[in-house]
Design a protein around this motif. Structure first.
Motif, mmCIF file in Angstrom:
data_model
loop_
_atom_site.group_PDB
_atom_site.id
_atom_site.type_symbol
_atom_site.label_atom_id
_atom_site.label_comp_id
_atom_site.label_asym_id
_atom_site.label_seq_id
_atom_site.Cartn_x
_atom_site.Cartn_y
_atom_site.Cartn_z
ATOM 1 N N ARG A 182 0.828 -1.214 0.000
ATOM 2 C CA ARG A 182 0.000 0.000 0.000
ATOM 3 C C ARG A 182 0.863 1.265 0.000
ATOM 4 O O ARG A 182 0.409 2.337 -0.383
ATOM 5 N N LYS A 183 2.087 1.076 0.488
ATOM 6 C CA LYS A 183 2.986 2.232 0.635
ATOM 7 C C LYS A 183 3.626 2.586 -0.704
ATOM 8 O O LYS A 183 3.861 3.747 -1.010
ATOM 9 N N TYR A 184 3.911 1.560 -1.488
ATOM 10 C CA TYR A 184 4.633 1.772 -2.748
ATOM 11 C C TYR A 184 3.746 1.432 -3.938
ATOM 12 O O TYR A 184 3.675 0.292 -4.380
ATOM 13 N N GLY A 185 3.044 2.418 -4.426
ATOM 14 C CA GLY A 185 2.260 2.224 -5.650
ATOM 15 C C GLY A 185 1.054 1.329 -5.458
ATOM 16 O O GLY A 185 0.882 0.332 -6.157
ATOM 17 N N THR A 186 0.237 1.664 -4.484
ATOM 18 C CA THR A 186 -0.925 0.829 -4.188
ATOM 19 C C THR A 186 -1.957 0.845 -5.322
ATOM 20 O O THR A 186 -2.036 1.834 -6.068
ATOM 21 N N VAL A 187 -2.673 -0.233 -5.464
ATOM 22 C CA VAL A 187 -3.756 -0.281 -6.461
ATOM 23 C C VAL A 187 -4.975 -0.969 -5.862
ATOM 24 O O VAL A 187 -4.837 -1.830 -4.985
ATOM 25 N N PRO A 188 -6.153 -0.614 -6.331
ATOM 26 C CA PRO A 188 -7.330 -1.369 -5.901
ATOM 27 C C PRO A 188 -7.202 -2.806 -6.408
ATOM 28 O O PRO A 188 -6.728 -3.015 -7.530
ATOM 29 N N HIS A 189 -7.567 -3.760 -5.595
ATOM 30 C CA HIS A 189 -7.562 -5.147 -6.046
ATOM 31 C C HIS A 189 -8.533 -5.948 -5.191
ATOM 32 O O HIS A 189 -8.908 -5.530 -4.091
ATOM 33 N N SER A 190 -8.922 -7.084 -5.733
ATOM 34 C CA SER A 190 -9.920 -7.889 -5.024
ATOM 35 C C SER A 190 -9.743 -9.346 -5.386
ATOM 36 O O SER A 190 -9.063 -9.677 -6.359
ATOM 37 N N GLY A 191 -10.336 -10.207 -4.590
ATOM 38 C CA GLY A 191 -10.196 -11.631 -4.845
ATOM 39 C C GLY A 191 -11.157 -12.440 -4.000
ATOM 40 O O GLY A 191 -11.936 -11.898 -3.217
#
Length: 460
Positions: A418-427
RNA sequence: GCCGGUUUAGCUCAGUCGGUAGAGCAAGCGGCUGUUAACCGCUGGGUCGUAGGUUCAAAUCCUGCAACCGGCGCCA
């Protein structure tokens, strides 16, 4: 060349000499001829073999009991009886191994409880042959589905030192001499002296590792064994079970549910296409109407309802339930059954659960009370999928970890995502065994895994 | 972990009011004109889960324990 019963029944030309190798299922004798059913596990059906008694010694014929392994050479001919398309007129018999007279499998039905005690022999029965062929079809379909969509298959570790938010009790993995466990000054177990230098266990989920891959390689999935040391005694829990866990990069909860839906339908279609013979058996003997139900499901969209709406629907029928539904409480089995079997009469996603009954990593909704979670419920087996959009915002995630009483330092690598280039994601996670259970209609999950591990039981 | 149930021949089960054990299948033997859960006849096979208790007498009634099953909780 080796031929299987399956190829002999479906592909081989009649009036040719063929060889069949397998185990005798039944023998029916008369004065002139003897009938054998030879099964080799390649398909549900057995090969009927006819022996002219005068060509064989009594000694040989006697040995052909249920369970005996044989090689039979003969001529494949069209069968005069309607029960099978072709049959084999045997001319030569080689007996690999006789079955001793106390062979426990018989032509008649056995109880699944008894067969569970002889799991090394139960795969020779109709039911378990069918179960494990279906399980195989599903396993291949899992990979096909994700590979066709360019998901990367990731081998998540089985030994781990990170407890996935207490998804369940972990089994310990240790190298200590159990009669002489090193202790610290405070008389606690000194894990620093153990093999991994800290407390380790068998993984309860590959999700956290899958997130690492999703946040670099893109869409990915795991498919492997997971372990829970819970004292669960039900017909749908195992201590060791296989789970499929996809993780979608840049995907939200809607994407997650779309994928889950497509996935389940894909699996069902694969089985309908490749496992027809075995499914027909389940439809006839194990779960009447299963075939129709699967065909219907293969094209039907799943229903979707929020937890909050589900609760208000359930509250209206409050008197029907032993446990009164109330916002903030988890849905009970009876509530889930009511939703799938009465309200929707089919599969349903329940979404946006209260944060307090869900894991720390699930994404907080705008209302500040619920999280972007979803459970897929199927008729008869209940919860088959649990999934969520992951919390990708550093501050909110850190706050949740602390709120749940967990140590930030244990999750430093997870927070780094989350600190380095976070993206939304799910699973989500799909219980593979429950899928096999659903497709076959087998009542007990111990009967759809080769060698079940449950509290107090790990034989074979 | 909690609640309920079950345990009798190799397997699936019956066993009434407490009076010392039965069937079908399997196994063995014999019979039978092509059977398919084949059929017909005969034979062998039991410390009734286990440890106690009540009783003249226990598979049967009572208690503990064990294994298994079902439901619930935890989840997938």
């Amino acid at each position: 060349m080796k031929t299987t019963v399956k190829t002999l029944l479906t592909e081989s030309p009649v009036d040719t000499e063929v060889v069949v190798k397998g185990w005798v299922r039944t023998k029916r004798g008369s004065k002139q001829v003897t009938f054998l059913e030879i099964n080799d596990g390649s398909c549900f059906a057995s090969m009927q073999v006819i022996l002219d008694n005068k060509n064989f010694s009594n000694e040989i014929l006697q040995k052909l009991r249920t369970g005996t392994s044989v090689k039979i050479t003969g001529k494949l001919v069209a069968s005069p009886a309607p029960q099978q398309p072709v049959e084999l007129q045997g001319t030569k018999i080689k007996i690999y191994g006789e079955a001793a007279a106390d062979y426990q499998l018989q032509k008649k039905r056995h109880s699944f409880e008894f067969l569970r005690e002889i799991a090394h022999l139960r795969t020779r029965t109709n039911t378990f042959g069918a179960v494990f062929r279906i399980r195989n079809i599903l396993a291949k379909a899992v990979h096909d589905f994700f590979q066709e969509r360019n998901f990367i298959y990731l081998h998540s570790p089985i030994i781990t030192t990170s407890d996935c938010e207490g998804a369940g009790e972990m089994f310990n993995v240790t190298n200590f001499d159990l009669n002489n466990i090193p202790l610290t000054k405070n008389n606690k177990v000194d894990w620093e002296q153990d093999f991994f230098g800290k407390m380790a266990g068998l993984s309860v989920s590959g999700q956290l590792e899958a997130e690492i891959f999703a946040c670099s390689l893109g869409d990915c999935y795991t498919f492997g064994p997971t372990f829970r040391a819970e004292n669960s005694n039900t017909s749908y829990h195992l201590s060791e079970f296989w789970m499929v866990e996809p993780e979608i990069a840049f995907g939200d909860l809607e994407d997650d549910m779309d994928l889950a839906e497509d996935f389940i339908r894909y699996l069902i279609k694969a089985v309908l296409e490749k496992g027809k013979d075995d499914l027909e058996f389940f439809d006839k003997r194990i779960s009447k109407g299963k075939l129709k139900a699967l065909e219907k499901l293969a094209d039907a969209p799943f229903n979707r309802i929020s937890y909050t709406d589900a609760i208000s629907k359930l509250e209206k029928k409050s008197n029907k339930f032993e446990f009164k539904p109330k916002w903030g409480m988890d849905l009970q089995t009876e509530h889930e059954r009511y939703l799938t079997e009465k309200v929707f009469k089919g599969p349903v996603f329940v979404t946006d659960y209260p944060k307090d009954i869900k894991a720390f990593y699930m994404r907080m909704n705008k209302d500040g009370k619920t999280v972007a979670a979803m459970d897929a419920l199927l008729p008869a087996v209940g919860e088959i999928i649990g999934g969520s959009q992951r919390e990708e915002r550093y501050d909110l995630l850190a706050a949740r970890i602390k709120e749940m009483g967990l140590e930030l330092s244990d999750y430093d690598w997870y927070l780094d995502l989350r600190k380095y280039g976070t993206v939304p994601h799910s699973g989500f996670g799909l219980g593979f065994g429950r899928m096999v259970q659903f497709v076959t209609g087998m009542k007990n999950i111990r009967d759809i895994i080769p060698f079940p591990r449950t509290p107090g039981n790990a034989k074979f």
